[in-house]
Design a protein around this motif. Sequence first.
Motif, mmCIF file in Angstrom:
data_model
loop_
_atom_site.group_PDB
_atom_site.id
_atom_site.type_symbol
_atom_site.label_atom_id
_atom_site.label_comp_id
_atom_site.label_asym_id
_atom_site.label_seq_id
_atom_site.Cartn_x
_atom_site.Cartn_y
_atom_site.Cartn_z
ATOM 1 N N ALA A 1 42.415 39.444 41.816
ATOM 2 C CA ALA A 1 42.044 38.224 42.505
ATOM 3 C C ALA A 1 43.034 37.720 43.583
ATOM 4 N N MET A 2 44.181 37.971 43.381
ATOM 5 C CA MET A 2 45.223 37.638 44.401
ATOM 6 C C MET A 2 45.043 38.519 45.748
ATOM 7 N N VAL A 3 44.792 39.568 45.735
ATOM 8 C CA VAL A 3 44.314 40.363 46.793
ATOM 9 C C VAL A 3 42.997 39.978 47.461
ATOM 10 N N GLY A 4 42.175 39.744 46.645
ATOM 11 C CA GLY A 4 40.834 39.338 47.164
ATOM 12 C C GLY A 4 40.880 37.947 47.951
ATOM 13 N N TRP A 5 41.610 36.926 47.282
ATOM 14 C CA TRP A 5 41.438 35.858 48.142
ATOM 15 C C TRP A 5 42.534 35.606 49.305
ATOM 16 N N LEU A 6 43.820 36.323 49.075
ATOM 17 C CA LEU A 6 45.034 36.065 49.951
ATOM 18 C C LEU A 6 44.896 36.940 51.291
ATOM 19 N N VAL A 7 44.333 38.178 50.924
ATOM 20 C CA VAL A 7 43.846 39.245 51.843
ATOM 21 C C VAL A 7 42.547 39.213 52.483
ATOM 22 N N GLY A 8 41.542 39.629 51.437
ATOM 23 C CA GLY A 8 40.305 39.617 51.841
ATOM 24 C C GLY A 8 39.747 38.222 52.379
ATOM 25 N N MET A 9 39.970 37.122 51.724
ATOM 26 C CA MET A 9 38.964 36.136 52.079
ATOM 27 C C MET A 9 39.640 35.416 53.270
ATOM 28 N N VAL A 10 41.087 35.623 53.146
ATOM 29 C CA VAL A 10 41.901 35.069 54.497
ATOM 30 C C VAL A 10 41.566 35.564 55.818
#
Length: 201
Positions: A51-60
């Motif tokens: 979730a950290m990777v998805g939100w902080l990298v992917g979504m940003v």
Amino acid sequence: MRDFLQKVDTLRWDDHRYYHQCRINQTLHLISAISFLCAYALLFVDPAAAAMVGWLVGMVTRQSGHIFFEPRGYDSVNQATDAHKEAIKVGYNMRRKAILIGVWLALPAVLAWRRDLFGLIHPDTGLAGYAHDVGLLWLALGVTGLLLRTLHLFVLRSPAWGLAWAFKIITDPIHNVQIYWRSPLALLRGERLDPMQAPHP
């Protein structure tokens, strides 16, 4: 099945032609897609880290492309105003995205204030435990956002359209790599906007 896949293709084509004309946005979506594929793999090992990777990298990266680089004026390619595109957007338009991002940013603050999340969780200790709990909350937010919009589309359109949209969202990372891997090269050649010459799939 053929009708279902046609719905998915229609959603993908509309998303591409209406919201991914800028090569910078496409390149950011490529980065986002690769990070989401990494997050998908991480789900089986460490869901909070995924979730950290998805939100902080992917979504940003994904949403930065939409907010800062994608043209928001009159769309001469599709002969549509921005207001019209936002009104007919099947998934998360800019208003819905703003709400989702607001909740995403608020969750860490709420968790810092109430580590037990008002008695809903048993909090881990220390900074690493806090980060782990934030990751799990963000994962829950992503799943909830997907399910709520899918169910909403069940009512607005039909269950078939809702499921087609959910399938599109889940498989977007793979599709984005397939269609945007050339975008950085086009950008290096000085092509700021995609000429959108590809026919409807």
